[in-house]
Write a protein that holds these residues in place. Structure first.
Motif, mmCIF file in Angstrom:
data_model
loop_
_atom_site.group_PDB
_atom_site.id
_atom_site.type_symbol
_atom_site.label_atom_id
_atom_site.label_comp_id
_atom_site.label_asym_id
_atom_site.label_seq_id
_atom_site.Cartn_x
_atom_site.Cartn_y
_atom_site.Cartn_z
ATOM 1 N N ALA A 50 9.409 -10.767 6.825
ATOM 2 C CA ALA A 50 8.552 -11.540 5.924
ATOM 3 C C ALA A 50 7.762 -10.624 4.994
ATOM 4 O O ALA A 50 7.615 -10.904 3.794
ATOM 5 C CB ALA A 50 7.605 -12.415 6.733
ATOM 6 N N GLU A 51 7.281 -9.526 5.530
ATOM 7 C CA GLU A 51 6.525 -8.568 4.713
ATOM 8 C C GLU A 51 7.416 -7.938 3.638
ATOM 9 O O GLU A 51 7.002 -7.770 2.485
ATOM 10 C CB GLU A 51 5.958 -7.495 5.640
ATOM 11 N N THR A 52 8.651 -7.635 4.006
ATOM 12 C CA THR A 52 9.594 -7.069 3.042
ATOM 13 C C THR A 52 9.909 -8.066 1.929
ATOM 14 O O THR A 52 9.927 -7.703 0.745
ATOM 15 C CB THR A 52 10.887 -6.642 3.762
ATOM 16 N N LEU A 53 10.143 -9.305 2.306
ATOM 17 C CA LEU A 53 10.434 -10.323 1.288
ATOM 18 C C LEU A 53 9.241 -10.555 0.374
ATOM 19 O O LEU A 53 9.413 -10.752 -0.836
ATOM 20 C CB LEU A 53 10.865 -11.626 1.961
ATOM 21 N N LEU A 54 8.030 -10.529 0.936
ATOM 22 C CA LEU A 54 6.834 -10.663 0.095
ATOM 23 C C LEU A 54 6.761 -9.542 -0.932
ATOM 24 O O LEU A 54 6.464 -9.776 -2.103
ATOM 25 C CB LEU A 54 5.582 -10.645 0.966
ATOM 26 N N PHE A 96 -2.149 -9.922 -6.685
ATOM 27 C CA PHE A 96 -3.239 -9.707 -5.733
ATOM 28 C C PHE A 96 -3.142 -10.654 -4.541
ATOM 29 O O PHE A 96 -3.438 -10.269 -3.409
ATOM 30 C CB PHE A 96 -4.592 -9.826 -6.420
ATOM 31 N N THR A 97 -2.725 -11.880 -4.781
ATOM 32 C CA THR A 97 -2.546 -12.819 -3.678
ATOM 33 C C THR A 97 -1.441 -12.362 -2.742
ATOM 34 O O THR A 97 -1.592 -12.392 -1.515
ATOM 35 C CB THR A 97 -2.238 -14.224 -4.218
ATOM 36 N N THR A 98 -0.341 -11.911 -3.306
ATOM 37 C CA THR A 98 0.772 -11.427 -2.495
ATOM 38 C C THR A 98 0.369 -10.212 -1.675
ATOM 39 O O THR A 98 0.712 -10.111 -0.490
ATOM 40 C CB THR A 98 1.976 -11.083 -3.390
ATOM 41 N N LEU A 99 -0.348 -9.288 -2.288
ATOM 42 C CA LEU A 99 -0.769 -8.098 -1.545
ATOM 43 C C LEU A 99 -1.775 -8.439 -0.446
ATOM 44 O O LEU A 99 -1.749 -7.837 0.630
ATOM 45 C CB LEU A 99 -1.340 -7.061 -2.500
ATOM 46 N N ALA A 100 -2.648 -9.411 -0.682
ATOM 47 C CA ALA A 100 -3.590 -9.828 0.360
ATOM 48 C C ALA A 100 -2.847 -10.466 1.533
ATOM 49 O O ALA A 100 -3.154 -10.177 2.702
ATOM 50 C CB ALA A 100 -4.614 -10.802 -0.216
ATOM 51 N N ILE A 101 -1.863 -11.302 1.233
ATOM 52 C CA ILE A 101 -1.070 -11.924 2.300
ATOM 53 C C ILE A 101 -0.258 -10.862 3.034
ATOM 54 O O ILE A 101 -0.189 -10.867 4.271
ATOM 55 C CB ILE A 101 -0.160 -13.022 1.721
ATOM 56 N N ALA A 102 0.342 -9.929 2.291
ATOM 57 C CA ALA A 102 1.141 -8.874 2.921
ATOM 58 C C ALA A 102 0.286 -7.989 3.814
ATOM 59 O O ALA A 102 0.739 -7.539 4.871
ATOM 60 C CB ALA A 102 1.845 -8.037 1.854
ATOM 61 N N LYS A 103 -0.940 -7.736 3.425
ATOM 62 C CA LYS A 103 -1.837 -6.928 4.259
ATOM 63 C C LYS A 103 -2.134 -7.636 5.572
ATOM 64 O O LYS A 103 -2.170 -7.011 6.634
ATOM 65 C CB LYS A 103 -3.130 -6.633 3.482
ATOM 66 N N ARG A 104 -2.337 -8.943 5.522
ATOM 67 C CA ARG A 104 -2.583 -9.700 6.753
ATOM 68 C C ARG A 104 -1.339 -9.732 7.644
ATOM 69 O O ARG A 104 -1.426 -9.623 8.864
ATOM 70 C CB ARG A 104 -3.045 -11.109 6.415
ATOM 71 N N VAL A 105 -0.163 -9.895 7.025
ATOM 72 C CA VAL A 105 1.082 -9.877 7.791
ATOM 73 C C VAL A 105 1.295 -8.501 8.411
ATOM 74 O O VAL A 105 1.739 -8.382 9.560
ATOM 75 C CB VAL A 105 2.277 -10.285 6.895
ATOM 76 N N ASP A 106 0.946 -7.445 7.682
ATOM 77 C CA ASP A 106 1.087 -6.086 8.203
ATOM 78 C C ASP A 106 0.172 -5.871 9.404
ATOM 79 O O ASP A 106 0.559 -5.247 10.389
ATOM 80 C CB ASP A 106 0.770 -5.074 7.100
ATOM 81 N N ARG A 119 3.631 2.280 20.550
ATOM 82 C CA ARG A 119 2.349 2.885 20.171
ATOM 83 C C ARG A 119 2.258 2.847 18.645
ATOM 84 O O ARG A 119 2.519 3.837 17.958
ATOM 85 C CB ARG A 119 2.269 4.309 20.704
ATOM 86 N N GLN A 120 1.904 1.695 18.119
ATOM 87 C CA GLN A 120 1.861 1.469 16.670
ATOM 88 C C GLN A 120 0.445 1.672 16.169
ATOM 89 O O GLN A 120 -0.444 0.919 16.496
ATOM 90 C CB GLN A 120 2.333 0.046 16.361
ATOM 91 N N GLU A 121 0.247 2.723 15.381
ATOM 92 C CA GLU A 121 -1.087 3.019 14.860
ATOM 93 C C GLU A 121 -1.195 2.734 13.373
ATOM 94 O O GLU A 121 -2.267 2.427 12.876
ATOM 95 C CB GLU A 121 -1.451 4.473 15.141
ATOM 96 N N ARG A 122 -0.095 2.855 12.650
ATOM 97 C CA ARG A 122 -0.112 2.637 11.205
ATOM 98 C C ARG A 122 0.783 1.461 10.865
ATOM 99 O O ARG A 122 1.754 1.175 11.547
ATOM 100 C CB ARG A 122 0.391 3.886 10.479
ATOM 101 N N GLY A 123 0.454 0.820 9.773
ATOM 102 C CA GLY A 123 1.260 -0.291 9.299
ATOM 103 C C GLY A 123 2.447 0.190 8.486
ATOM 104 O O GLY A 123 2.630 1.387 8.242
ATOM 105 N N ALA A 124 3.249 -0.746 8.068
ATOM 106 C CA ALA A 124 4.451 -0.426 7.301
ATOM 107 C C ALA A 124 4.351 -0.880 5.856
ATOM 108 O O ALA A 124 5.304 -0.722 5.095
ATOM 109 C CB ALA A 124 5.662 -1.078 7.961
ATOM 110 N N LEU A 125 3.209 -1.428 5.452
ATOM 111 C CA LEU A 125 3.096 -2.023 4.111
ATOM 112 C C LEU A 125 3.347 -1.007 3.011
ATOM 113 O O LEU A 125 4.081 -1.294 2.060
ATOM 114 C CB LEU A 125 1.724 -2.675 3.935
ATOM 115 N N GLU A 126 2.769 0.164 3.115
ATOM 116 C CA GLU A 126 2.937 1.165 2.052
ATOM 117 C C GLU A 126 4.394 1.572 1.913
ATOM 118 O O GLU A 126 4.931 1.650 0.802
ATOM 119 C CB GLU A 126 2.073 2.399 2.336
ATOM 120 N N ARG A 127 5.037 1.834 3.050
ATOM 121 C CA ARG A 127 6.452 2.238 2.993
ATOM 122 C C ARG A 127 7.331 1.111 2.461
ATOM 123 O O ARG A 127 8.230 1.345 1.650
ATOM 124 C CB ARG A 127 6.917 2.679 4.378
#
Length: 161
Positions: A50-54, A96-106, A119-127
């Protein structure tokens, strides 16, 4: 007198502010059933999809929607400037709406991954955002430069016969 006395430091706070220590994660999440871990792995994969599609919508459908809306505003108002402003405003709002939603999904993805035993410490949104930019940019470059662009004489309908 203490070395962090405000009179010695010019009134500046020296040291770490309250609540800013580094986050410490447990080494191993609490033990749960295997079925629950597998369900969490599946849910994390779906959240990542879902994050990738966003992120991919930022590079294609959203600009197309903004251009479509801007053209309708230009038709309704008979003003190109108003149409351009409307398209630009809609593009900013959707981005901005898409990035806000993607941040919450991340954030949800990180939590579910931890629940799945990773052991997940970082999100994948930036990548994901950078990879989707590279995919969309490459597709646009191929379309513009090879298939439909200024130098296309192989596929162009205006090619000499």
């Amino acid at each position: 007198m203490a070395s962090n006395d405000p009179t010695d430091t010019g009134g500046l706070f020296v040291g770490r502010r309250p609540g800013t220590r580094p986050v410490r994660f447990r080494d191993v999440p609490a033990s749960v059933r295997t079925g629950r871990r597998n369900a969490d792995k599946l849910l994390s994969a779906l959240l990542l999809l879902a994050e990738t599609l966003l992120c991919l919508t930022v590079w294609g459908p959203q600009p197309a929607l903004a251009l479509w809306f801007g053209s309708h505003v230009q038709y309704w108002t008979d003003s190109v400037t108003v149409g351009i402003i409307a398209a630009f405003a809609l593009m900013l709002v959707t981005l901005f709406t898409t990035l806000a939603i993607a941040k919450r999904v991340d954030h949800a993805w990180k939590l579910v991954r931890r629940a799945a035993g990773y052991r997940q410490e970082r999100g994948a949104l930036e990548r994901i955002f950078v990879i989707s930019l590279m995919i969309a940019g490459t597709a646009f470059a191929i379309w513009f430069l090879i298939l439909n662009g200024p130098g296309s004489s192989v596929f162009s309908p205006q090619a000499p016969k």
